[in-house]
Design an enzyme around this catalytic site. Structure first.
Site, mmCIF file in Angstrom:
data_model
loop_
_atom_site.group_PDB
_atom_site.id
_atom_site.type_symbol
_atom_site.label_atom_id
_atom_site.label_comp_id
_atom_site.label_asym_id
_atom_site.label_seq_id
_atom_site.Cartn_x
_atom_site.Cartn_y
_atom_site.Cartn_z
ATOM 1 N N VAL A 255 -3.611 9.412 -3.540
ATOM 2 C CA VAL A 255 -2.663 9.080 -4.612
ATOM 3 C C VAL A 255 -3.282 9.344 -5.974
ATOM 4 O O VAL A 255 -2.629 9.879 -6.880
ATOM 5 C CB VAL A 255 -2.209 7.609 -4.478
ATOM 6 C CG1 VAL A 255 -1.419 7.183 -5.707
ATOM 7 C CG2 VAL A 255 -1.372 7.425 -3.227
ATOM 8 N N MET B 249 -7.984 5.679 2.864
ATOM 9 C CA MET B 249 -8.097 6.892 2.049
ATOM 10 C C MET B 249 -6.846 7.175 1.223
ATOM 11 O O MET B 249 -6.813 8.142 0.469
ATOM 12 C CB MET B 249 -8.370 8.097 2.957
ATOM 13 C CG MET B 249 -9.698 8.025 3.697
ATOM 14 S SD MET B 249 -11.110 8.034 2.572
ATOM 15 C CE MET B 249 -10.912 9.638 1.810
ATOM 16 N N ARG B 250 -5.806 6.345 1.372
ATOM 17 C CA ARG B 250 -4.572 6.641 0.651
ATOM 18 C C ARG B 250 -4.791 6.580 -0.855
ATOM 19 O O ARG B 250 -4.190 7.341 -1.620
ATOM 20 C CB ARG B 250 -3.465 5.677 1.084
ATOM 21 C CG ARG B 250 -2.116 6.003 0.454
ATOM 22 C CD ARG B 250 -0.989 5.146 0.993
ATOM 23 N NE ARG B 250 -0.627 5.567 2.339
ATOM 24 C CZ ARG B 250 -0.736 4.798 3.406
ATOM 25 N NH1 ARG B 250 -1.206 3.576 3.292
ATOM 26 N NH2 ARG B 250 -0.386 5.247 4.589
ATOM 27 N N ALA B 251 -5.644 5.680 -1.313
ATOM 28 C CA ALA B 251 -5.892 5.561 -2.751
ATOM 29 C C ALA B 251 -6.475 6.851 -3.318
ATOM 30 O O ALA B 251 -6.092 7.281 -4.417
ATOM 31 C CB ALA B 251 -6.833 4.388 -3.020
ATOM 32 N N ASP C 248 0.820 -1.214 0.000
ATOM 33 C CA ASP C 248 0.000 0.000 0.000
ATOM 34 C C ASP C 248 0.851 1.260 0.000
ATOM 35 O O ASP C 248 0.357 2.343 -0.332
ATOM 36 C CB ASP C 248 -0.926 -0.009 1.223
ATOM 37 C CG ASP C 248 -1.983 1.079 1.149
ATOM 38 O OD1 ASP C 248 -2.646 1.184 0.104
ATOM 39 O OD2 ASP C 248 -2.129 1.826 2.132
#
Length: 687
Positions: free
Chosen positions: A267, A262-264, A181
């Site tokens: 990014v 929420m990283r997606a 991730d």
């Protein structure tokens, strides 16, 4: 390769994208492409003489070489720092001179690779083979933007913000989800199947080998133009606007594909902005969001290590269409879209970065349960044999591969004793990490100081060494290395019965589900796995020992069944595999998992069970830890698997007992709880 180049260039434009993970088969120039990125990165301004690459305008206030006075910096090329798979912890984070720290109170620190990679690129080739303790350090540095070295109360901190780029061959194993991730983008690379492209690759490689300087000069102008375009895109990047419509598309896409966290979303937003800047635009468009999704989401959709990364592009286009903006027609009121619309990509071709969706055919449910035929009496031929199925070879009496049942959480199977193998999570072992159990003189460089043992070794010599103050006079001979106990990874070798006796009783689906569950457990415990199957008249190595657990799962899913039950051949084949692996990796202890009902058949006139017993005793004589998963079912049980386990010197467990939450254990827990409650009630009444 177009996707790979684009992903690397986007990170050069905006390092905040978060790096690239390059997955692909061997020999596809993954490492070559990544190493070429360093020549395209803009120069970096650094404080003169700072070993930690502090920026002149905003130096790190906690820099070990600081504090830095205001002064113009010096420009140097951006660094591409390579982290070897076998690097030590001290080489990655840096090392403290413990002897000087204890004796003089001086923080003598030698920076590691994380310091060298600050404001540059940290490249890890074969990142999936990186040891767990190094992965933990990478995760900490990537999350905090700093590296901390803590050794016996002495600590050093320095900034460590880098672009993480990794390459890997999925056949050799998968990444831990936490590290997976951390990569902003992922790209699948495969060799071209077009003869003309392959010819051009060979032609250019031979031209480079003949005259590297002339080859570089030939492409110098294009490389210069590419470097200038990166610089222009970096200048434009702060002015690129991410509108509300694009934000809604990003959020809706991440929600539609059920990515975790929420990283997606973040990014994707950064990638879409970098795409717009790379195209020379100041606004983010739908095609930027689409391309960002194809690069940022595939590796974040995996739910277990057996899922292939990929993205359904039709679903992606539908989501983008639905949330494309207020001026678009409502999809509910326009059920008949333009039949000429091509959903494959914004330019009419297939979108980059994606992988064709997996398993889009109609899903076939598990086979309907049927009553089991009665077990034949001991010594009678198996049902497949009685039906006249030939048994002349491994393919005799084949049945189509049966689908595996749903995997479940298994009980922990471990190797007894104390090993010294590679770090993992299965069996007890002496490792570099874990709880401290003692001390010894260091063999080579000191890595983990045992402070109390060091003080005890130095204390008797203080008067002879002329100690006069409160400090402790420590010599190198006084230093003691801490011995620690943790967990190791093992070689789990599966020996699976694929004969007609397993298929005839409709048990193969449950058996495959059990082996799949054990494979998932092996993945989580960082084991190597191998697969031996036996049926017909012999046995074969379906998968040599490897770290790729998903490769083992794929071989298991394709496994056909049928024919006789050459149990002895399966055990002998497993013995050969383990003998070779002991020579290759003597420190990795094996765990033999035999999945069978214990039946054995062979040529007429031979005692198949006796032969299997002799083969089992070979494993027992070498001290191989073994577990027999008893697949026998039906009202009449012969107990042959239990006999085999005794010959192997191991334990036998049934399919139900293999579950961590088995019904038998649940009944015991409930009974114990009920007994406790009844006792409490009786005690209260007596009182």
């Amino acid at each position: 390769m177009d996707d790979l180049r684009l992903a690397l260039l986007l990170n050069a434009v905006s390092p905040a994208v978060g790096g690239v993970l390059v997955r692909g088969e061997k020999g596809t120039a993954k490492s070559t492409a990544v190493r070429a990125l360093a020549a395209l990165m803009p120069d970096v301004d650094v404080v003169a003489g700072c070993r930690f690459s502090c920026a002149p305008g905003a130096p790190d206030p906690g820099c070990p070489d600081g504090p830095h006075e205001a002064a113009p910096g010096t420009a140097r090329p951006a660094r591409m720092v390579e982290l070897p798979v076998g690097a030590s912890e001290d080489r990655l984070v840096g090392a403290l001179d413990i002897e000087r720290a204890l004796a003089d109170g001086v923080k003598a620190f030698e920076p590691g690779l994380l310091a060298d990679a600050h404001r540059g690129v940290l490249y890890v080739d074969e990142v999936n083979l990186l040891h767990d303790h190094l992965v933990d350090l990478l995760l900490d540095a990537a999350a905090m933007g700093a590296s901390y070295v803590e050794r016996e109360g002495v600590s050093v901190r320095h900034a460590a913000r880098f672009l993480l780029v990794g390459t890997m061959n999925p056949e050799e194993g998968e990444l831990r989800p936490q590290l997976l991730d951390r990569f902003g983008l992922t790209v699948e690379v495969a060799a071209s199947r077009e003869p003309e492209q392959r010819v051009e690759v060979v032609r250019r490689r031979l031209a480079y080998d003949d005259d590297p300087a002339a080859f570089a000069a030939r492409w110098a102008d294009e490389e210069t133009a590419l470097r200038e375009r990166i610089a222009a895109a970096r200048t434009l990047l702060p002015r690129v606007g991410l509108g509300e419509a694009a934000l809604r598309q990003i959020a809706a896409t991440c929600a539609a594909f059920e990515v975790d966290g929420m990283r997606a979303d973040i990014v994707m937003a950064r990638t879409a902005t970098a795409l717009a800047a790379w195209a020379g635009r100041a606004d983010v468009r739908e095609e930027d969001v689409r391309q960002a999704a194809l690069l940022a989401l595939p590796h974040r959709r995996r739910r277990n290590p057996f899922d292939a990364p990929g993205l359904d592009e039709d679903k992606l286009d539908e989501t983008l269409e639905r949330f494309g903006g207020d001026d678009r027609p409502d999809p509910d009121t326009d059920p008949d879209p333009d039949p000429g619309t091509d959903p494959s990509g914004p330019d009419g071709g297939p979108g980059g970065g994606g992988v064709p969706p997996q398993g889009q055919g109609p899903e076939s449910g598990p086979p309907a349960e049927q009553p089991e035929p009665p077990e034949p009496p001991a010594g009678q031929p198996e049902p497949s044999e009685a039906a006249g199925a030939p048994a002349a070879g491994a393919g005799a009496g084949d049945r189509s591969a049966e689908r595996a049942a749903e995997p479940f959480r298994t009980k922990v199977l471990s190797v007894p004793g104390l090993g010294e193998g590679a770090a993992g999570r299965r069996s007890r072992a002496r490792t570099e990490h874990g709880r401290t159990t003692g001390a010894r003189r260091p063999q080579g460089a000191l890595t983990k100081l045992h402070l109390a043992a060091t003080v005890r070794a130095a204390a008797p010599h203080q008067r002879a060494r002329g100690r006069s103050g409160p400090g402790l006079v420590v010599r190198r001979d006084d230093l003691r290395q801490a011995t620690r106990e943790g967990r190791e990874g093992n070689l789990v070798l599966f020996v699976v019965d694929a004969s007609g006796s397993m298929a005839a009783r409709r048990r193969m689906g449950s058996v495959k589900g059990a082996v799949l569950s054990l494979l998932l457990d092996a993945y989580q415990r960082r084991d190597k796995v191998g697969l031996v199957t036996f049926r017909g008249t012999g046995a074969e190595v379906a998968l040599p020992p490897t770290s790729s657990v998903d490769a083992a799962a794929a071989r298991l899913e394709e496994l056909p069944t049928g024919g006789r039950t050459p149990l002895a051949a399966g055990l002998l084949k497993a013995h050969d595999v383990l003998r070779v692996e002991r020579l290759r990796d003597p420190s990795r202890r094996p765990l033999l998992v035999v999945v069978t009902d214990g039946r054995a058949t062979g040529a007429r006139g031979s005692d198949a069970l006796a032969l299997a017993g002799r083969a089992a005793r070979l494993h027992a004589a070498e001290g191989t830890a073994a577990v027999v998963v008893d697949c026998e079912a039906g009202p009449v049980r012969l107990g042959l698997a239990g006999n085999l386990a005794r010959e192997l010197g191991g334990a036998a467990v049934t399919l139900d007992e293999l579950r961590a939450d088995s019904i038998a254990g649940l009944v015991r827990d409930v009974r114990a709880a009920t007994t406790g409650t009844d006792s409490t009630v009786r005690n209260r009444r007596a009182a």
